[in-house]
Write a protein that holds these residues in place. Structure first.
Motif, PDB file in Angstrom:
ATOM      1  N   LYS A 100     -20.051  38.080 142.162  1.00 23.95           N
ATOM      2  CA  LYS A 100     -20.629  36.753 142.553  1.00 23.95           C
ATOM      3  C   LYS A 100     -20.222  35.749 141.414  1.00 23.95           C
ATOM      4  CE  LYS A 100     -24.780  38.818 144.679  1.00 23.95           C
ATOM      5  NZ  LYS A 100     -26.136  39.067 144.634  1.00 23.95           N
ATOM      6  N   ILE A 101     -20.026  36.188 140.083  1.00 24.17           N
ATOM      7  CA  ILE A 101     -19.717  35.307 139.032  1.00 24.17           C
ATOM      8  C   ILE A 101     -18.425  34.813 139.368  1.00 24.17           C
ATOM      9  CG2 ILE A 101     -18.967  35.047 136.753  1.00 24.17           C
ATOM     10  CD1 ILE A 101     -21.661  37.267 136.106  1.00 24.17           C
ATOM     11  N   ARG A 102     -17.439  35.646 139.580  1.00 23.34           N
ATOM     12  CA  ARG A 102     -16.198  35.287 139.907  1.00 23.34           C
ATOM     13  C   ARG A 102     -15.972  34.453 141.178  1.00 23.34           C
ATOM     14  NH1 ARG A 102     -11.886  39.676 142.220  1.00 23.34           N
ATOM     15  NH2 ARG A 102     -13.280  39.268 143.703  1.00 23.34           N
ATOM     16  N   ASN A 103     -16.886  34.842 142.272  1.00 24.68           N
ATOM     17  CA  ASN A 103     -16.759  33.783 143.457  1.00 24.68           C
ATOM     18  C   ASN A 103     -17.176  32.361 143.179  1.00 24.68           C
ATOM     19  OD1 ASN A 103     -15.515  36.008 144.664  1.00 24.68           O
ATOM     20  ND2 ASN A 103     -17.510  36.739 145.676  1.00 24.68           N
ATOM     21  N   ARG A 104     -18.184  32.469 142.286  1.00 22.64           N
ATOM     22  CA  ARG A 104     -18.848  30.928 142.031  1.00 22.64           C
ATOM     23  C   ARG A 104     -17.821  30.233 141.148  1.00 22.64           C
ATOM     24  NH1 ARG A 104     -24.042  33.024 140.837  1.00 22.64           N
ATOM     25  NH2 ARG A 104     -23.331  33.658 139.039  1.00 22.64           N
ATOM     26  N   LEU A 105     -17.123  30.712 140.337  1.00 23.92           N
ATOM     27  CA  LEU A 105     -16.000  30.212 139.520  1.00 23.92           C
ATOM     28  C   LEU A 105     -14.800  29.674 140.234  1.00 23.92           C
ATOM     29  CD1 LEU A 105     -16.123  32.042 136.019  1.00 23.92           C
ATOM     30  CD2 LEU A 105     -16.923  29.707 136.626  1.00 23.92           C
ATOM     31  N   SER A 106     -14.760  30.628 141.392  1.00 25.71           N
ATOM     32  CA  SER A 106     -13.614  30.358 142.515  1.00 25.71           C
ATOM     33  C   SER A 106     -13.869  28.993 142.924  1.00 25.71           C
ATOM     34  CB  SER A 106     -13.218  31.427 143.184  1.00 25.71           C
ATOM     35  OG  SER A 106     -12.706  32.746 142.338  1.00 25.71           O
TER      36      SER A 106
ATOM     37  N   ARG B 171     -10.875  27.453 131.773  1.00 22.94           N
ATOM     38  CA  ARG B 171     -11.062  28.216 132.839  1.00 22.94           C
ATOM     39  C   ARG B 171     -10.850  29.507 132.878  1.00 22.94           C
ATOM     40  NH1 ARG B 171     -14.683  25.820 135.935  1.00 22.94           N
ATOM     41  NH2 ARG B 171     -13.865  26.830 137.739  1.00 22.94           N
ATOM     42  N   GLY B 172      -9.660  30.139 132.373  1.00 18.81           N
ATOM     43  CA  GLY B 172      -9.579  31.567 132.363  1.00 18.81           C
ATOM     44  C   GLY B 172     -10.499  32.316 131.648  1.00 18.81           C
ATOM     45  N   GLU B 173     -11.119  31.723 130.299  1.00 20.06           N
ATOM     46  CA  GLU B 173     -11.893  32.388 129.653  1.00 20.06           C
ATOM     47  C   GLU B 173     -13.375  32.252 130.050  1.00 20.06           C
ATOM     48  OE1 GLU B 173     -11.612  34.077 126.510  1.00 20.06           O
ATOM     49  OE2 GLU B 173      -9.657  34.440 127.500  1.00 20.06           O
ATOM     50  N   HIS B 174     -13.714  30.995 130.718  1.00 22.68           N
ATOM     51  CA  HIS B 174     -14.924  31.237 131.408  1.00 22.68           C
ATOM     52  C   HIS B 174     -15.403  32.381 132.315  1.00 22.68           C
ATOM     53  CE1 HIS B 174     -18.199  28.268 131.946  1.00 22.68           C
ATOM     54  NE2 HIS B 174     -18.187  28.484 133.130  1.00 22.68           N
ATOM     55  N   LEU B 175     -14.496  32.822 133.218  1.00 19.23           N
ATOM     56  CA  LEU B 175     -14.697  34.014 134.064  1.00 19.23           C
ATOM     57  C   LEU B 175     -15.262  35.330 132.906  1.00 19.23           C
ATOM     58  CD1 LEU B 175     -15.087  35.869 136.576  1.00 19.23           C
ATOM     59  CD2 LEU B 175     -12.622  36.088 136.402  1.00 19.23           C
ATOM     60  N   TYR B 176     -14.079  35.395 132.020  1.00 21.93           N
ATOM     61  CA  TYR B 176     -14.367  36.721 130.743  1.00 21.93           C
ATOM     62  C   TYR B 176     -15.684  36.315 130.208  1.00 21.93           C
ATOM     63  CZ  TYR B 176     -13.771  39.727 126.926  1.00 21.93           C
ATOM     64  OH  TYR B 176     -13.759  40.303 125.724  1.00 21.93           O
ATOM     65  N   ASN B 177     -15.957  35.390 129.864  1.00 24.25           N
ATOM     66  CA  ASN B 177     -17.142  35.214 128.933  1.00 24.25           C
ATOM     67  C   ASN B 177     -18.440  35.424 129.656  1.00 24.25           C
ATOM     68  OD1 ASN B 177     -16.011  34.876 126.615  1.00 24.25           O
ATOM     69  ND2 ASN B 177     -15.594  32.342 126.902  1.00 24.25           N
ATOM     70  N   ARG B 178     -18.569  34.973 131.072  1.00 25.66           N
ATOM     71  CA  ARG B 178     -19.625  35.109 131.762  1.00 25.66           C
ATOM     72  C   ARG B 178     -19.854  36.639 132.185  1.00 25.66           C
ATOM     73  NH1 ARG B 178     -20.158  30.292 136.431  1.00 25.66           N
ATOM     74  NH2 ARG B 178     -20.586  28.648 134.786  1.00 25.66           N
ATOM     75  N   ILE B 179     -18.851  37.147 132.477  1.00 26.77           N
ATOM     76  CA  ILE B 179     -18.920  38.659 132.916  1.00 26.77           C
ATOM     77  C   ILE B 179     -19.054  39.523 131.525  1.00 26.77           C
ATOM     78  CG2 ILE B 179     -17.466  40.573 133.317  1.00 26.77           C
ATOM     79  CD1 ILE B 179     -16.037  38.999 135.620  1.00 26.77           C
ATOM     80  N   LYS B 180     -18.636  39.223 130.533  1.00 25.60           N
ATOM     81  CA  LYS B 180     -19.243  39.820 129.176  1.00 25.60           C
ATOM     82  C   LYS B 180     -20.362  40.182 128.916  1.00 25.60           C
ATOM     83  CE  LYS B 180     -18.239  39.254 124.198  1.00 25.60           C
ATOM     84  NZ  LYS B 180     -17.498  38.443 123.393  1.00 25.60           N
ATOM     85  N   THR B 181     -21.215  39.425 129.250  1.00 23.67           N
ATOM     86  CA  THR B 181     -22.682  39.237 129.204  1.00 23.67           C
ATOM     87  C   THR B 181     -23.421  40.195 130.227  1.00 23.67           C
ATOM     88  OG1 THR B 181     -22.926  36.954 128.460  1.00 23.67           O
ATOM     89  CG2 THR B 181     -25.044  37.856 129.115  1.00 23.67           C
ATOM     90  N   VAL B 182     -22.920  40.128 131.350  1.00 27.06           N
ATOM     91  CA  VAL B 182     -23.406  41.111 132.297  1.00 27.06           C
ATOM     92  C   VAL B 182     -22.928  42.557 132.132  1.00 27.06           C
ATOM     93  CG1 VAL B 182     -23.439  41.683 134.699  1.00 27.06           C
ATOM     94  CG2 VAL B 182     -23.607  39.299 134.056  1.00 27.06           C
TER      95      VAL B 182
END
Length: 144
Positions: A97-103, A10-21
């Motif tokens: 938006k990505i962070r909020n979706r993951l939250s 879960r912690g890495e999920h945010l990082y990986n999604r944001i990394k692409t953007v």
């Protein structure tokens, strides 16, 4: 052990999604000037960004910010992206938006009874990617 893997994921999920953007949108040279690293010796990071392609430099900058500021890396980046001279507020908004979706997903998982980490970054004890210098010695160690 299974619980740790879920929290880790879960912690890495945010990082990986944001990394692409982040990689697609950011010029690391300009953004680097807008991030206050405090006592961190960022000379090697400057050199890396100068020497490598924009995308590689963006990845290195993102990873360095994440490691140097494990508890507020996301805030550091979005604040820098919103700076008037950077002009990437839309990228900061997309990251939020990505962070909020993951939250929201995390909240749904908790409501269903699953145990989920309360932090977005379980790596708060990770050592810095690049060495840090004591305050006042930032430039003395730049050639090490």
């Amino acid at each position: 052990m299974v619980q740790f893997r879920k929290e880790n994921k879960r912690g890495e999920h945010l990082y990986n999604r944001i990394k692409t953007v982040f990689i697609e949108a950011v010029d690391p040279k300009a953004l680097l000037l807008r991030i206050d690293f405090r006592g961190f010796n960022d000379e090697r990071l400057h050199q890396y960004i100068e020497k490598h392609a924009r995308e590689d430099g963006a990845v290195e900058l993102l990873l360095t910010v994440k490691r140097q500021f494990p508890n507020d890396w996301f805030q550091k980046l979005t604040t820098a992206l919103r700076h008037d001279n950077i002009g990437l507020s839309h990228t900061a908004e997309e990251m939020e938006k990505i962070r909020n979706r993951l939250s929201s997903e995390t909240a749904e998982m908790r409501n269903s009874g699953e145990r989920v980490s309360t932090t977005e970054n379980p790596y708060s004890e990770v050592l810095p990617l690049l060495p840090t210098a004591p305050p006042g010695q930032e430039h003395e160690t730049a050639n090490v």
